[in-house]
Design an enzyme around this catalytic site. Structure first.
Site, short mmCIF file in Angstrom:
data_model
loop_
_atom_site.label_atom_id
_atom_site.label_comp_id
_atom_site.label_asym_id
_atom_site.label_seq_id
_atom_site.Cartn_x
_atom_site.Cartn_y
_atom_site.Cartn_z
CE LYS A 55 125.28 38.75 79.14
NZ LYS A 55 125.02 37.73 78.13
CD GLN A 99 123.00 34.68 77.45
OE1 GLN A 99 123.07 35.88 77.69
NE2 GLN A 99 124.04 33.87 77.60
CG ASP A 122 127.34 38.94 72.29
OD1 ASP A 122 128.06 39.24 73.26
OD2 ASP A 122 126.39 38.14 72.36
#
Ligand code: NDP
Length: 298
Positions: A55, A99, A122
């Site tokens: 990422k 995460q 997200d």
């Protein structure tokens, strides 16, 4: 025997990343700064560390600023929430991604709830899932949004099509169903308690498989000509090389390929879309925060 097409998610994702990079350059020219993505990694899970590294690399390659925060698995909830508060208030940060999964002693829902919904790239915050559900502009979870992009690229208008989503997680299944509903599909969500899954799947013009069970969806379940999106990532022993493993999806692709009109392969289908959409979401969040219009077509 007709053979369906393999949908090249890798190429589509590369094109999307290029489009994002162009949008980032325009954003920077207009606002004098690059959009910023902060990724928080708690603990030492090797798979998560690889994701976070990728990422970071792709964020920088798209011209954005990447901020990485690694914290030990022993971090207390208060300390993690404090870090999120700091990132919420940091003007250089447009997107915050924690995460998952988090170590067991941390409450994932509480951590997600602490993220500013405007920076929730997200799309897991209840404000964003609620906005998606009622049809307001929202930051949408990356994997299902990537699946929708592939479907629209393949089929164009989805209105009226029968869609079956197998899996009802908050991360993939439920937002996928909402997105398909918003495109005016007739949507069924199947799960582990669904009776006669084979005949439910057989109704579908569009099948999205997000189960996490290797090759569970059989070729003969698929209606001829359907488009199949295989989200599953399952590591299984490689029958061709002893001691080695390989990645397969939730759909028995070798069987399904002669039933479908198109299907995403695993790997190389949905997987590469997730990070590309994360970059897209970060740019969209940055534009919204700066009060500038997001590039068209993203
Ligand atoms: P979850 O484990 O959270 O959800 C799995 C879903 O599948 C549940 O709703 C479950 O039903 C359903 N299910 C389980 N067994 C069956 C069965 N026998 N028949 C029908 N439904 C069943 O998984 P995720 O949604 O997080 O992920 C799904 C898959 O997608 C995984 O392989 C994951 O690795 C992959 N993934 C891939 C991503 C990518 O970037 N390509 C990103 C995210 C996930 P119930 O609710 O009843 O338990």
């Amino acid at each position: 025997m007709t053979i369906g097409k393999l949908i090249d998610g890798k190429a589509f994702a590369a094109g999307l990343r290029e489009q994002v990079a162009e949008g980032v350059a325009a954003f920077a020219a207009r606002t004098g700064r690059a959009p910023g993505l902060a990724v928080v990694l708690v603990g030492e899970d090797p798979a998560s560390a690889v994701y976070v590294r990728n990422k970071g690399k792709m964020t920088v390659a798209a011209g954005m600023e990447s901020f990485e925060f690694r914290r030990p698995a022993s971090i207390g909830a208060d300390e993690l929430l404090e870090l999120i508060e700091e990132l919420n208030g940091d003007p250089r940060v447009d997107g915050i991604l924690v995460q998952l999964p988090l170590p067991k002693h941390l409450d994932e829902q509480a951590v997600i709830a602490a993220i500013d919904p405007a920076k929730d790239v997200d799309g897991f915050h209840v404000i964003n899932s609620g906005r998606l559900a009622v049809g307001l502009p929202a930051l949408v979870p990356c994997t299902p949004l990537g699946c929708l992009m592939l479907l629209k690229d393949e089929l164009g208008d989805l209105a009226g099509l029968e869609a079956v989503v197998v899996g009802r997680s908050n991360i993939v299944g439920k937002p996928m169903a909402q997105l398909l509903l918003a495109e005016s599909c007739t949507v069924t969500i199947a799960h582990s308690r669904t009776k006669d899954l084979a005949s439910v799947v057989h109704r579908a013009d569009i099948v999205v498989a997000a189960v996490g069970r290797p090759e569970m969806i059989k070729g003969e379940w698929i209606k001829p000509g359907a488009v199949v999106i295989d989200v599953g990532i399952n590591r299984v022993p490689d029958p061709e090389e002893e001691g080695k493993s390989k990645i397969v999806g939730d759909v028995a692709t070798a069987e399904a390929i002669s039933h479908v009109s198109a299907i995403t392969p695993v790997p190389g289908g949905v997987g590469p879309m997730t990070i590309a959409v994360l970059l897209r979401n970060t740019l969209v969040a940055a534009c919204a925060r700066a009060g500038v219009e997001a590039p068209e077509g993203l």
